[in-house]
Design a protein around this motif. Sequence first.
Motif, short mmCIF file in Angstrom:
data_model
loop_
_atom_site.label_atom_id
_atom_site.label_comp_id
_atom_site.label_asym_id
_atom_site.label_seq_id
_atom_site.Cartn_x
_atom_site.Cartn_y
_atom_site.Cartn_z
N LEU A 1 46.79 42.38 37.95
CA LEU A 1 45.75 43.30 37.50
C LEU A 1 44.50 43.22 38.38
O LEU A 1 43.95 42.14 38.57
CB LEU A 1 45.39 42.96 36.05
N ILE A 2 44.07 44.37 38.90
CA ILE A 2 42.88 44.35 39.76
C ILE A 2 41.84 45.36 39.31
O ILE A 2 40.67 45.01 39.10
CB ILE A 2 43.28 44.61 41.23
N GLU A 3 42.24 46.61 39.12
CA GLU A 3 41.25 47.65 38.85
C GLU A 3 40.43 47.38 37.58
O GLU A 3 39.21 47.47 37.61
CB GLU A 3 41.93 49.02 38.71
N GLN A 4 41.12 47.07 36.47
CA GLN A 4 40.41 46.93 35.20
C GLN A 4 39.41 45.79 35.18
O GLN A 4 38.24 46.00 34.85
CB GLN A 4 41.41 46.79 34.03
N PRO A 5 39.83 44.56 35.54
CA PRO A 5 38.84 43.47 35.55
C PRO A 5 37.70 43.72 36.53
O PRO A 5 36.55 43.40 36.25
CB PRO A 5 39.64 42.23 35.95
N LEU A 6 38.01 44.36 37.64
CA LEU A 6 36.99 44.65 38.64
C LEU A 6 35.92 45.57 38.07
O LEU A 6 34.73 45.45 38.37
CB LEU A 6 37.67 45.32 39.84
N THR A 7 36.36 46.50 37.21
CA THR A 7 35.43 47.47 36.65
C THR A 7 34.72 46.93 35.42
O THR A 7 33.52 47.12 35.26
CB THR A 7 36.19 48.75 36.25
N PHE A 8 35.47 46.28 34.54
CA PHE A 8 34.91 45.98 33.22
C PHE A 8 34.43 44.54 33.04
O PHE A 8 33.87 44.22 32.01
CB PHE A 8 35.94 46.32 32.13
N LEU A 9 34.71 43.66 34.00
CA LEU A 9 34.25 42.28 33.85
C LEU A 9 33.19 41.97 34.90
O LEU A 9 33.49 41.83 36.07
CB LEU A 9 35.42 41.29 34.00
N LYS A 10 31.93 41.88 34.46
CA LYS A 10 30.87 41.54 35.42
C LYS A 10 30.79 40.03 35.59
O LYS A 10 30.46 39.53 36.65
CB LYS A 10 29.54 42.07 34.89
N ASP A 11 31.06 39.32 34.52
CA ASP A 11 30.97 37.86 34.51
C ASP A 11 32.15 37.28 35.29
O ASP A 11 33.30 37.36 34.86
CB ASP A 11 31.01 37.40 33.04
N LYS A 12 31.83 36.67 36.44
CA LYS A 12 32.92 36.20 37.32
C LYS A 12 33.76 35.10 36.70
O LYS A 12 34.89 34.87 37.12
CB LYS A 12 32.34 35.72 38.65
N THR A 13 33.20 34.39 35.71
CA THR A 13 33.99 33.31 35.10
C THR A 13 35.13 33.88 34.25
O THR A 13 35.98 33.14 33.78
CB THR A 13 33.12 32.41 34.22
N LEU A 14 35.11 35.19 34.02
CA LEU A 14 36.19 35.81 33.23
C LEU A 14 37.27 36.40 34.13
O LEU A 14 38.32 36.84 33.66
CB LEU A 14 35.62 36.92 32.34
#
Lengths: 279, 293
Positions: free
Chosen positions: A215-228
Motif C-alpha cells: 500500500l502506497i497511495e492511501q498512507p501517503l495521502t492520509f497519514l501525516k504522522d510518519k510514525t504511522l
Amino acid sequence: MKNKLLLLLLILLAAICCYPVIFLLTGALMDSAELKERLGPVLAGSGGFVGWALLPQYPTMQNYVELLLDTPEFFVMFWNSVKLTAGVLAGQLLIGVPAAWGLARFEFPFRKPLYTLYIILMMMPFQVRMLSDYLVLDALKLLDSHPGIILPAVFSTFPVFIMYRFFRGIPEAIIESAKLDGAGSLHVFWFIGLPLGAGGIVSALVLNFLEYWNLIEQPLTFLKDKTLWPLSLFLPDVGLEKAGIAFVSSVVTLVPAVFVFLLGQDYLEQGIAASAVKE
Amino acid sequence: MRGIAAAKGRRTRRHLAGRQWEGLIFVLPSLTGVIAFILVPFLDVIRRSFTEVMSGKFAGLKNYRTIFSNSAFLQAAGNTVRFTVVCIPLLLMGSLAAAVLLQRQKRLGSFLKSMYLMPMAIPVASVVLLWKLLFAQGGMLNGVLSFFGAAPVDWMNSDCAFGVLVFSYIWKNLGYDVILWLAGLSGIPESIYEAARVDGAGEWRCFVSITIPNLLPSLYTIAVLSFLNSFKVFREAYLVAGDYPHKSIYMMQHLFNNWFRELSVDKMSAGAVVNAAVILMLVLLLQRAWEKE
C-alpha cells in the motif's frame, strides 16, 4: 532445435522476472566497503558504471545487525504494515464473504445491477476515490490514523468479485439437497458454502495480501504522522547513502510477501484464473 | 387435483421468493459500507464539482473548464492515455505468446509459470533500489549498453522514463496475464486441434483459426483486469521519481497528489468525476462489445 530455442527464451524471461530477488539477497550480504565501491558511479558520479556480481566478495551479516540494532523506526513501520494488512484482510473476510455468497447464490431483485455496480467500483483507481475518502475520513475524525486506512479498504469490492466466482461454481444440487433436509440459509452458508468456497476465500486473501502489503497511495495521502507509515514508505526515505540498510530492509519487506506467495501459490493461480471464466 | 397442484406450485414459488430475499441480508453489511463510504461521498464530490469552493454557489461547468484548460491536467491525461494504449496491447500480446509457448512445456511449464508470477509478490518498495541502480546515468543498464558502444542515457530524466515505466508494468503483470490466458487456453478442446491437423492445418493456421477465436471471450476480462492493474504503475513511478518526475511519466495520480497538497477541492472534484466517467464508459463499452461476441 526450434523448441530448444523457445524453451531457452522462456527460461530467460523467468530469469528476468526473478532477478530482483537475487539482486537484493546479494546486496544485503555485501559489506559497506564493497557497496561503496560498487555504487560509486551512481552515488559520487565517479564515472564508469555500476557493476554487479552474483555473489558478494566477502559475505557478511553486518547490514542485518545494523538494521536490527540501529534502526528502531524500521520495526515500528514493519509493525504498522502488519497491523494495516491484517486489519484490512480481517475486515474483508467479515464483510466480503457473506456479500459474495449472497450475490452468488440468491436471486433477489436488482442482484444483477448490484453485481455490475461492484465490478465498476472495483475498477476505480485511487485518484477517483481520493477526495471522497478524504471527506468521509475527515467527517469521522479518522484522518492520520490506521482505522482511516483500514476502513475504506474493508469495503473494497475486489475480494467480493473473486469469491463470487468460486461460490458460483458450487453445484446447485448440493445446496438443494441440504435445503430439503431442512437446513436454513445460515446453515447452508456455514456448512456448505464456506468449506466448498474455501479456495476462493484463500485466493482473495492471497491476492489482497500482496496488494495491501504494498500500500502506497492511501498512507501517503492520509497519514501525516510518519510514525504511522507502513514499510512501503520507509524505503524511499532511506536513500542510497545508506545502501546496506536499504538492501536489508528491502529483503525484510520482501520476505513476508514471498512467503505468502510460495505458500498460497496454487490459490493465487486459481484466484487469477477464476476471473477469466466467462459466466 | 389440478387446482391443488397449482396451489402447491404457487406456494413453493412464493416460499422460494421469500427465501431469495435472504440473499440481501448477506449482502447488506457490505452494501451499507459501499453506500456510506463510496457512493454517498462520491455524490457529494459530484455536487462539489459544480459549485464554487469559496462561496459554495452553483458554478455550472466552471470547474470543468478550469481543469480542461490546465496544462498539467492535459499532460497527465495525455500520458495516461498514451501509457494505456502502448502497454495494454503489448502486455496482452506478450503474455499470450508466453502462455501458448508455456502450455507446450510439459516438464518445466508449471515451474516457469510460478517464476513469471514472482514479480507480483515483490513489493514495489523492494524493487525501487534495483530500478535506481539499473536506470541511473552511471547505472547497470548503461554499463551493459556501453559494451555495444551506445552512449549513456539518463533513463529516468529523459523521455526514456516512459519506456522504463512500460517495462515495469509488463514485468509486473506478465505472469498474471499468462495465468489468465492459460485458463482460457485450457478451455479449448484438444479434439478441435486434432481434427484440424488431420485436415492438414499447420501450427500457425491452428493458432489463427482455432486458438484466437476461442480466446476472444477471455479477451474482455483480461483486458479489463490489465487496465485495472495499469493504474498501479504510479507506485513505481512515485517511488523511483518522487512527486515531480520527468514530464513523460507525470500521471493522473501525481496531479491529484499535487492538487491534494494545495487543497484544490474544485479541481479534484471535477477531475475525479471526469476520471470516473471515462472509466465507466470504457468498462461498459468493452462489456457491450464482449456480449455481442
